[in-house]
Design a protein around this motif. Structure first.
Motif, mmCIF file in Angstrom:
data_model
loop_
_atom_site.group_PDB
_atom_site.id
_atom_site.type_symbol
_atom_site.label_atom_id
_atom_site.label_comp_id
_atom_site.label_asym_id
_atom_site.label_seq_id
_atom_site.Cartn_x
_atom_site.Cartn_y
_atom_site.Cartn_z
ATOM 1 N N LYS A 1 0.434 -1.355 0.126
ATOM 2 C CA LYS A 1 0.052 -0.178 -0.271
ATOM 3 C C LYS A 1 0.823 1.112 0.050
ATOM 4 O O LYS A 1 1.078 2.276 -0.889
ATOM 5 C CB LYS A 1 -0.972 0.371 1.267
ATOM 6 N N ALA A 2 2.383 1.017 0.404
ATOM 7 C CA ALA A 2 2.816 2.206 0.824
ATOM 8 C C ALA A 2 4.107 2.660 -0.072
ATOM 9 O O ALA A 2 4.934 3.258 -0.554
ATOM 10 C CB ALA A 2 3.488 2.823 2.214
ATOM 11 N N LYS A 3 4.984 1.236 -0.104
ATOM 12 C CA LYS A 3 5.799 1.185 -0.364
ATOM 13 C C LYS A 3 6.124 -0.392 -1.539
ATOM 14 O O LYS A 3 5.266 -0.718 -1.765
ATOM 15 C CB LYS A 3 7.193 -0.012 0.803
ATOM 16 N N HIS B 1 15.436 -6.183 11.022
ATOM 17 C CA HIS B 1 15.827 -6.846 9.101
ATOM 18 C C HIS B 1 16.650 -5.542 8.501
ATOM 19 O O HIS B 1 17.542 -5.742 8.187
ATOM 20 C CB HIS B 1 14.587 -6.585 8.272
ATOM 21 N N GLU C 1 5.722 -5.599 12.274
ATOM 22 C CA GLU C 1 5.028 -7.317 12.367
ATOM 23 C C GLU C 1 6.592 -7.581 12.211
ATOM 24 O O GLU C 1 7.733 -6.793 12.682
ATOM 25 C CB GLU C 1 5.648 -6.552 10.439
#
Ligand code: ADP
Ligand code: UDP
Length: 248
Positions: free
Chosen positions: A8-10, A65, A185
């Protein structure tokens, strides 16, 4: 680099050595993608805030990450096997918690008033699905039953999320900002270890309230609620948040 997909954003790419490159775009969505828009500099602000918080969290011993930010709108991260559960931490009542309470779908912790801004002493954690058409709350029994996380992993993820809350809340408090709630997440690296994924501490995934206004009984949002509620210019709100955090 190989294009993989767009969230949705990336926009997401794979690098030749198997890592992922996130390109933070100016896209913003709300209500499960039903409301959409683009705001100038949104991608850069969210990318730089995510970079800032990943550095802070790594320094505090949270495994993430994050690798680096090659440009102001892109971030290199380790590719993970994403745990299909979104983890939500709440310090104050807001958003879907109150919507679900009003629909009779959830109880509030003892003593918590059913109104936006009511404090939740000690905080609370909730889990929702990821990768379903619409995210829905899930309890720890269903998470274990589906094999998404073991009992020990739920404990670990809870501990990490609580720690992330402490780190973010303390730093934000120094800049006069309340962390009302947030979503994170997690994903697994080969071998199974669970580390923090996606983004943390951005106004797309957290509710930030101005502390001085809050103490006067007003909720001034410096996050995506400005867009959800249609109460102002998202670029201005994100810009103010960024400046205040950067100065601290
Ligand atoms: P969404 O549409 O879910 O809001 P975004 O636009 O934020 O997504 O794109 C990010 C996507 O990449 C999300 O689906 C997220 O779960 C996934 N993701 C985040 N970190 C990693 C990672 N390290 N490895 C693989 N996938 C990731
Ligand atoms: N959140 C998010 N992605 C989601 C759902 C929630 O980043 O798919 C964030 C949201 O911005 C807020 C917190 O998690 O900071 C709690 O959201 P809530 O469950 O109240 O849902 P919402 O009102 O955002 O629908």
């Amino acid at each position: 680099m190989t294009y993989i997909s767009s969230g949705k954003a990336k926009d997401i790419y794979e690098t030749p050595d198997g890592n992922l490159l996130f390109e933070f775009t100016d896209r913003v969505t709300a209500f499960d993608g039903l409301k959409k828009a683009e705001y100038k500099e949104k991608g850069e602000i969210t990318c730089r805030l995510a970079e800032y918080w990943f550095n802070v969290l790594e320094q505090e011993g949270i495994p993430t990450h994050y690798i680096s930010c090659p440009t102001p709108t892109s971030m290199l991260v380790k590719r993970l096997d994403i745990v299909p559960v979104e983890v939500i931490w709440r310090n104050y009542a807001a958003g879907s918690l109150l919507r679900r309470y009003n629909a009779g779908e959830v109880k509030l912790p003892d003593g918590v008033e059913p109104k936006e801004g009511a404090p939740i002493p000690g905080g609370m954690i909730e889990f929702t699905t990821k990768f379903e058409a619409v995210d829905r709350p899930v309890d720890v029994k269903e998470i274990q039953f589906n094999g998404w996380l073991s009992e020990q992993e739920i404990e670990y993820v809870t501990k990490l999320t609580k720690r992330i809350n402490e780190i973010l809340s303390r730093k934000l408090d120094d800049t006069g900002i309340i962390l009302a709630d947030f979503k994170v997440e997690y994903g697994r690296i080969p071998g199974g270890e669970i580390i923090l994924a996606d983004e943390a501490g951005t106004p797309d995934g957290c509710r930030f309230w101005d502390k001085a206004e809050f103490e006067n009984g007003v909720i001034k949002s410096l996050d995506k609620d400005v867009f959800r509620k249609g109460i102002g210019d998202l670029s201005a709100a994100y810009g103010e948040l960024f400046e205040r955090i950067q100065k601290s």
